[in-house]
Structure formats: structure tokens, C-alpha cells
Design a protein around this motif. Structure first.
Motif, PDB file in Angstrom:
ATOM      1  N   GLN A   1       4.624  -0.487 -11.774  1.00 13.94           N
ATOM      2  CA  GLN A   1       3.290  -0.638 -11.196  1.00 13.94           C
ATOM      3  C   GLN A   1       2.658  -1.945 -11.653  1.00 13.94           C
ATOM      4  O   GLN A   1       1.983  -2.624 -10.879  1.00 13.94           O
ATOM      5  CB  GLN A   1       2.431   0.548 -11.614  1.00 13.94           C
ATOM      6  CG  GLN A   1       1.269   0.820 -10.729  1.00 13.94           C
ATOM      7  CD  GLN A   1       0.616   2.139 -11.055  1.00 13.94           C
ATOM      8  OE1 GLN A   1       0.829   2.717 -12.116  1.00 13.94           O
ATOM      9  NE2 GLN A   1      -0.202   2.624 -10.149  1.00 13.94           N
TER      10      GLN A   1
ATOM     11  N   GLU B   1       2.274   1.675  -3.501  1.00 15.09           N
ATOM     12  CA  GLU B   1       1.240   2.164  -4.419  1.00 15.09           C
ATOM     13  C   GLU B   1       0.991   3.662  -4.222  1.00 15.09           C
ATOM     14  O   GLU B   1       0.797   4.398  -5.194  1.00 15.09           O
ATOM     15  CB  GLU B   1      -0.058   1.376  -4.226  1.00 15.09           C
ATOM     16  CG  GLU B   1       0.027  -0.038  -4.743  1.00 15.09           C
ATOM     17  CD  GLU B   1      -1.200  -0.878  -4.387  1.00 15.09           C
ATOM     18  OE1 GLU B   1      -2.099  -0.380  -3.673  1.00 15.09           O
ATOM     19  OE2 GLU B   1      -1.247  -2.039  -4.828  1.00 15.09           O
ATOM     20  N   LYS B   2       1.005   4.114  -2.979  1.00 14.97           N
ATOM     21  CA  LYS B   2       0.800   5.538  -2.693  1.00 14.97           C
ATOM     22  C   LYS B   2       1.943   6.371  -3.270  1.00 14.97           C
ATOM     23  O   LYS B   2       1.713   7.404  -3.915  1.00 14.97           O
ATOM     24  CB  LYS B   2       0.689   5.755  -1.180  1.00 14.97           C
ATOM     25  CG  LYS B   2       0.424   7.191  -0.792  1.00 14.97           C
ATOM     26  CD  LYS B   2       0.280   7.338   0.709  1.00 14.97           C
ATOM     27  CE  LYS B   2       0.062   8.794   1.073  1.00 14.97           C
ATOM     28  NZ  LYS B   2       0.013   8.995   2.515  1.00 14.97           N
ATOM     29  N   ILE B   3       3.170   5.923  -3.057  1.00 10.85           N
ATOM     30  CA  ILE B   3       4.336   6.650  -3.577  1.00 10.85           C
ATOM     31  C   ILE B   3       4.315   6.667  -5.101  1.00 10.85           C
ATOM     32  O   ILE B   3       4.541   7.713  -5.715  1.00 10.85           O
ATOM     33  CB  ILE B   3       5.646   6.029  -3.048  1.00 10.85           C
ATOM     34  CG1 ILE B   3       5.758   6.272  -1.538  1.00 10.85           C
ATOM     35  CG2 ILE B   3       6.857   6.592  -3.786  1.00 10.85           C
ATOM     36  CD1 ILE B   3       6.848   5.451  -0.873  1.00 10.85           C
TER      37      ILE B   3
ATOM     38  N   GLY C   1       1.745   6.445  -7.005  1.00  8.54           N
ATOM     39  CA  GLY C   1       0.674   7.357  -7.407  1.00  8.54           C
ATOM     40  C   GLY C   1       1.115   8.812  -7.344  1.00  8.54           C
ATOM     41  O   GLY C   1       0.824   9.599  -8.250  1.00  8.54           O
ATOM     42  N   GLN C   2       1.836   9.168  -6.288  1.00 11.93           N
ATOM     43  CA  GLN C   2       2.333  10.543  -6.161  1.00 11.93           C
ATOM     44  C   GLN C   2       3.362  10.860  -7.250  1.00 11.93           C
ATOM     45  O   GLN C   2       3.353  11.953  -7.816  1.00 11.93           O
ATOM     46  CB  GLN C   2       2.952  10.749  -4.775  1.00 11.93           C
ATOM     47  CG  GLN C   2       1.935  10.728  -3.668  1.00 11.93           C
ATOM     48  CD  GLN C   2       2.568  10.663  -2.276  1.00 11.93           C
ATOM     49  OE1 GLN C   2       3.703  10.239  -2.106  1.00 11.93           O
ATOM     50  NE2 GLN C   2       1.810  11.072  -1.275  1.00 11.93           N
TER      51      GLN C   2
ATOM     52  N   GLU D   1       0.828  -1.209   0.000  1.00 13.36           N
ATOM     53  CA  GLU D   1       0.000   0.000   0.000  1.00 13.36           C
ATOM     54  C   GLU D   1       0.860   1.256   0.000  1.00 13.36           C
ATOM     55  O   GLU D   1       0.547   2.228  -0.694  1.00 13.36           O
ATOM     56  CB  GLU D   1      -0.947  -0.014   1.200  1.00 13.36           C
ATOM     57  CG  GLU D   1      -2.039  -1.057   1.085  1.00 13.36           C
ATOM     58  CD  GLU D   1      -2.852  -1.245   2.358  1.00 13.36           C
ATOM     59  OE1 GLU D   1      -2.402  -0.801   3.438  1.00 13.36           O
ATOM     60  OE2 GLU D   1      -3.938  -1.839   2.269  1.00 13.36           O
ATOM     61  N   ALA D   2       1.959   1.245   0.749  1.00 15.69           N
ATOM     62  CA  ALA D   2       2.871   2.397   0.772  1.00 15.69           C
ATOM     63  C   ALA D   2       3.508   2.600  -0.599  1.00 15.69           C
ATOM     64  O   ALA D   2       3.625   3.732  -1.074  1.00 15.69           O
ATOM     65  CB  ALA D   2       3.938   2.206   1.843  1.00 15.69           C
TER      66      ALA D   2
END
Length: 105
Positions: free
Chosen positions: A102, A79-81, A83-84, A76-77
């Protein structure tokens, strides 16, 4: 409830190789096939309580594996990075590499 189901399914996707065949079967029928405890119990000629206990133990195992290994949290971390980065990325080749990274998850 839906949040719990999603989390359990994600944990199952990551840690299912660590479960017994019976744990996998009951879990899949309950969480993925949406069968009731009674339906599962009837199918395997066991008590509803036996099915309930098996599923609860499996949930605790999955939570325990995640607590120790943190694979879902790390995913999850990541994926967040990613995405940013994708929001801020301007170079097309870098964007392509990020898309490839990804896709690996």
C-alpha cells in the motif's frame, strides 16, 4: 465541484509528465493554488478566455489519457481490493506485506 477538483488533481498527479510547461503552470495555479481565471490572465498578460481555453483543453487531455490508459481507475481498484484484504487479514506478517504494498502507491 469539489469532486471534479479532486479528480482533476488525481489525474494531474498521474499524467502531468505528458503536459506542456504552460498547461502544467495554468493547471496548478487554477486547481492547486485556487487562482481565478482573471488572476491567472492578469499575471501572464493574456485574456481570461485564453486561460479558460488552456485549462479546458488540459482537462480534456487528462480525461483522454485516463480513458485510454485507465491508470487512475486501476489504482482505485487496487486500493479497494487492498482495503478489503486488510479487513479480512489475520496473519500479522501478511498484514505487514500489505502495508508495504500500500505504501508503494
Amino acid at each position: 465541484m469539489l469532486e471534479k477538483v479532486n479528480r482533476m488533481n488525481e489525474l494531474y498527479d498521474i499524467y502531468q509528465a505528458l503536459l506542456t510547461a504552460k498547461q502544467k503552470l495554468y493547471f496548478e495555479l487554477y486547481y492547486q493554488e485556487d487562482l481565478s481565471l482573471s488572476e491567472i490572465a492578469e499575471q501572464f498578460e493574456v485574456s481570461r478566455t485564453a486561460v479558460f481555453d488552456n485549462i479546458k483543453r488540459t482537462e480534456k487531455l487528462l480525461d483522454g489519457y485516463e480513458e485510454k490508459l485507465q491508470l487512475l481507475s486501476k489504482r482505485e481498484a487496487r486500493e479497494k481490493i487492498i482495503g478489503q484484504i486488510l479487513v479480512d487479514l489475520t496473519d500479522e506478517r501478511l498484514r505487514q506485506w500489505m502495508d508495504e504494498l500500500q505504501a508503494l502507491d
